[in-house]
Design an enzyme around this catalytic site. Structure first.
Site, PDB file in Angstrom:
ATOM      1  N   GLY A  75       0.648  -1.226  -0.168  1.00 55.36           N
ATOM      2  CA  GLY A  75       0.154   0.187   0.313  1.00 55.36           C
ATOM      3  C   GLY A  75       0.370   1.369   0.118  1.00 55.36           C
ATOM      4  O   GLY A  75       2.700   1.378   0.643  1.00 55.36           O
ATOM      5  N   GLY A  77       1.910   5.579   0.689  1.00 57.21           N
ATOM      6  CA  GLY A  77       1.010   6.212   2.413  1.00 57.21           C
ATOM      7  C   GLY A  77       2.192   5.877   2.979  1.00 57.21           C
ATOM      8  O   GLY A  77       2.788   6.385   4.198  1.00 57.21           O
ATOM      9  N   HIS A  78       3.625   5.477   2.214  1.00 58.79           N
ATOM     10  CA  HIS A  78       4.735   4.649   3.586  1.00 58.79           C
ATOM     11  C   HIS A  78       5.619   5.089   2.701  1.00 58.79           C
ATOM     12  O   HIS A  78       7.001   4.733   3.523  1.00 58.79           O
ATOM     13  CB  HIS A  78       4.864   3.330   3.277  1.00 58.79           C
ATOM     14  CG  HIS A  78       3.696   2.852   4.475  1.00 58.79           C
ATOM     15  ND1 HIS A  78       2.804   2.295   5.210  1.00 58.79           N
ATOM     16  CD2 HIS A  78       2.999   1.908   3.806  1.00 58.79           C
ATOM     17  CE1 HIS A  78       1.705   2.012   5.303  1.00 58.79           C
ATOM     18  NE2 HIS A  78       2.235   1.379   4.596  1.00 58.79           N
ATOM     19  N   LYS A 126       5.532  -7.862   2.754  1.00 64.03           N
ATOM     20  CA  LYS A 126       5.189  -7.381   4.561  1.00 64.03           C
ATOM     21  C   LYS A 126       4.200  -8.581   4.574  1.00 64.03           C
ATOM     22  O   LYS A 126       3.097  -8.302   3.707  1.00 64.03           O
ATOM     23  CB  LYS A 126       5.103  -6.117   4.444  1.00 64.03           C
ATOM     24  CG  LYS A 126       6.677  -4.817   3.135  1.00 64.03           C
ATOM     25  CD  LYS A 126       5.998  -3.553   4.190  1.00 64.03           C
ATOM     26  CE  LYS A 126       5.128  -3.275   3.366  1.00 64.03           C
ATOM     27  NZ  LYS A 126       4.491  -3.108   2.565  1.00 64.03           N
ATOM     28  N   ASP A 131      -1.339  -8.506   0.984  1.00 65.63           N
ATOM     29  CA  ASP A 131      -0.396  -8.456   0.170  1.00 65.63           C
ATOM     30  C   ASP A 131       0.730  -9.494  -0.482  1.00 65.63           C
ATOM     31  O   ASP A 131       0.757 -10.255  -0.714  1.00 65.63           O
ATOM     32  CB  ASP A 131       1.080  -7.320   0.592  1.00 65.63           C
ATOM     33  CG  ASP A 131       1.405  -6.388   0.776  1.00 65.63           C
ATOM     34  OD1 ASP A 131      -0.297  -5.427   0.474  1.00 65.63           O
ATOM     35  OD2 ASP A 131       1.664  -5.298   1.914  1.00 65.63           O
ATOM     36  N   HIS A 240      -0.265   1.172   9.369  1.00 63.91           N
ATOM     37  CA  HIS A 240      -1.688   1.861   8.885  1.00 63.91           C
ATOM     38  C   HIS A 240      -2.474   2.358   9.820  1.00 63.91           C
ATOM     39  O   HIS A 240      -3.275   2.298   9.964  1.00 63.91           O
ATOM     40  CB  HIS A 240      -2.422   0.433   8.288  1.00 63.91           C
ATOM     41  CG  HIS A 240      -1.621  -0.004   7.245  1.00 63.91           C
ATOM     42  ND1 HIS A 240      -1.223  -1.588   7.436  1.00 63.91           N
ATOM     43  CD2 HIS A 240      -1.097  -0.017   5.606  1.00 63.91           C
ATOM     44  CE1 HIS A 240      -0.344  -2.154   6.330  1.00 63.91           C
ATOM     45  NE2 HIS A 240      -0.354  -1.072   5.661  1.00 63.91           N
TER      46      HIS A 240
END
Lengths: 378, 378
Positions: A75, A77-78, A126, A131, A240
């Site tokens: 995802g 946002g990291h 991860k 995922d 998250h």
């Protein structure tokens, strides 16, 4: 009196309910990932290129013939993870999903085709259910197209044994270290099974835990993922914003560092199993992971990671205490990494990762790297 | 009913007035600067050393005989600037004051003595009244001890002509670029007057402006420096949270980037004077600065700086639009820097700096650097 009090209450309640504007440098929420990646690709056109549909970022000079290609994803946002780590000495491609959402198998397969140099591909995954499932599917699709792919799971977060989006531990800070070390190995000509073994070893020897001082807001949602009062922090936070171990009163940096490092150092490394592709059996097999305990004299890489909203000045303050604790316990920090490498949007907080190093890992750690967000020796 | 409403109101008002806990990774506020620097010094002992009293950070291999030494400094809270930029190819020493407070002349003098390699010293000074006064005093003290010192002012912030802590423009993002370029020049054997000329030229060709989406809290104060509602942003913010041009409703990243870049590109470069030490006259003289306007075809270094609480994903989104605007105006971005290099504690927001490059500056920009927070080519 009665009436005026009612008005006051009504006014306040209106104030409290008024929707907040997102305090972010963004345009439309649905364009956030694409526009941010486009900016990165424009800024670093000498290093990376972006494929728009399906979305992935890849090394400008890929495929590198004869080199194992390393691909990661997850995802968004990291950032800078993972797209910021694409380049010589690290990743060949990164597959970003929407914010906090897994990328899809077609992204992973397309990236594999783009960077396949004929020596096989390692997916570094991860441990989050979405995922894991999608990288497994991509692995099978790649095999069916004749591309040799292995995938290794990172599950280094000692905070929880199962969580909101995982079976087993979550994958956090060790991912960044595995990408650096395996990327260097690929550059130096290691073959696919050697790199998979190395990646599994890095995961086994790396352990992490994080804390949050504030929440974060997914652009498409527009409101904070969770709420923390002005006096609370979340120990063992997920990247998250998913719950960790407990919510407590805000503590000092030294106390926080004590809690995190003690949890990491004393983790019992319970036996756990992950699924990996077995090339001989041409099928998925369960692999048992048993963490070796940390011992006096061990050499460590200490990684203090910023969650996105915490400045580096605070991370150095945490590092100061961490170094003291390790010294007291007879653990020797021989390498370190301090900064926002794996963020959770604008969340305030940090995570600590300790990776037990051997000579080979240390040599690969020190090797040159040239990516948008990590560059040395080149 | 009446009573129960009173209770409700009292309860709410209590909630609203309850003092907030600082959401920072710190111990005692008064130890923040020292402990953060100590962490940096421990983490990067191969590169830097810390002197505790008076406080300054210096290159581990200083003094470098025959090399001009570059020293900068200013209030803390802007990390990694300046201590994170001490090392080969950049600064020889950094003098940090308390948060948002000027360092003192004795720090600057002690740092000069520590790193003096016999070829003279350049103080790079951001234009804030306290810094200017104290660096001037340190310059005079150094002269009286037989150390050759020049000091060059950075005043690149186009947002305001005078401000809360300055006469004239404030010194912001161009400082980081000047430290990199002058540091490389010193490494390559430039003499003191050549480096002073170069630094003045970088300042003349660099212009910046920033915006804040949120405030920041000085640890010793414990409450936000200023307040912005959930819907407001501050255009032209200073790096200490001092007011800029105006406070407006939050806008999109593209609109913000338009406002900042237009202000920077169209700045008229009004004539302004700064005080510099004249070695021939052995006295302070007023030097007039006239910014050359930007012209089609100019080559730029574009620097998108994070204010501390904004993740790099958002900075890349801003860069994407900035690159588009520059292209439309016939300005050619040939180098870029994107990340949190000059922060304001945990403030959310960014600043943009555009530096017009010539061949010499570009060559020096590309030169190797090895500091805690900036490393390439080594």
């Amino acid at each position: 009196m009665y009436v005026s009090n009612m008005v006051f209450v009504a006014g306040l309640s209106h104030l409290l309910k008024k929707p907040r504007t997102m305090k972010k440098l963004i345009n439309k929420p649905e364009d956030f990932v694409r526009e941010s990646l486009a900016g990165m690709a424009v800024a670093h056109a000498d290093l990376i290129q972006m494929n728009v549909d399906p979305t992935f970022v890849y090394r400008a000079d890929a495929p590198v013939p004869g080199k194992v290609a390393i691909i990661s994803g997850g995802g968004s946002g990291h950032e800078p993870m993972h797209a910021g780590f694409v380049g010589k000495g690290m990743l060949d491609a990164a597959c970003p999903g929407e914010v906090f959402t897994s990328p899809t198998p077609d992204q992973m397969l397309a990236a594999a085709k783009q960077v396949d140099g004929g020596a096989g591909i390692l997916y570094i995954v991860k441990n989050y259910s979405g995922d894991v499932m999608n990288f497994e599917m991509a692995t099978e699709l790649a095999h069916s197209e004749g591309i040799r792919v292995l995938n290794i799971l990172i599950d280094d977060d000692v905070a929880v044994k199962d969580s909101l989006y995982t079976q087993g531990r979550r994958g956090v800070g060790t991912t960044v270290l595995a990408e650096k070390i395996c990327g260097a190995a690929a550059e130096q000509g290691y073959n696919l099974s050697q790199i998979a073994d190395l990646c599994r070893r890095v995961n086994l020897h790396g352990r992490s835990m994080g804390i949050a001082l504030s929440s974060c807001t997914v652009p498409a949602k527009g409101t904070p993922t969770f709420t923390l009062s002005d006096r609370q922090m979340e120990i063992g936070i997920g990247i998250h914003g998913e719950p960790g171990r407990k919510r407590i009163e805000v503590k000092s940096a030294d106390e926080i560092t004590e809690i995190l490092s003690q949890s990491i150092i004393e983790d019992d490394g319970y036996g756990r199993t992950v699924r990996e592709w077995d090339e001989n059996k041409a099928d998925w097999v369960d692999v048992e992971l048993i963490d070796p305990p940390l011992q006096t004299g061990d050499r460590l890489l200490a990684f203090v990671n910023g969650m996105g909203g915490t400045p580096v000045s605070e991370l150095y303050l945490v590092y100061r205490k961490l170094a003291e604790i390790c010294e007291q316990r007879g653990l020797q920090i021989v390498r370190n990494l301090i900064g926002p490498y794996m963020t959770s949007l604008e969340m305030q907080g940090c995570s600590i990762t300790l990776l037990k190093l051997d000579d080979e890992m240390m040599r690969l750690w020190d090797a040159p790297v040239n990516t948008p967000s990590w560059r040395w020796g080149i």
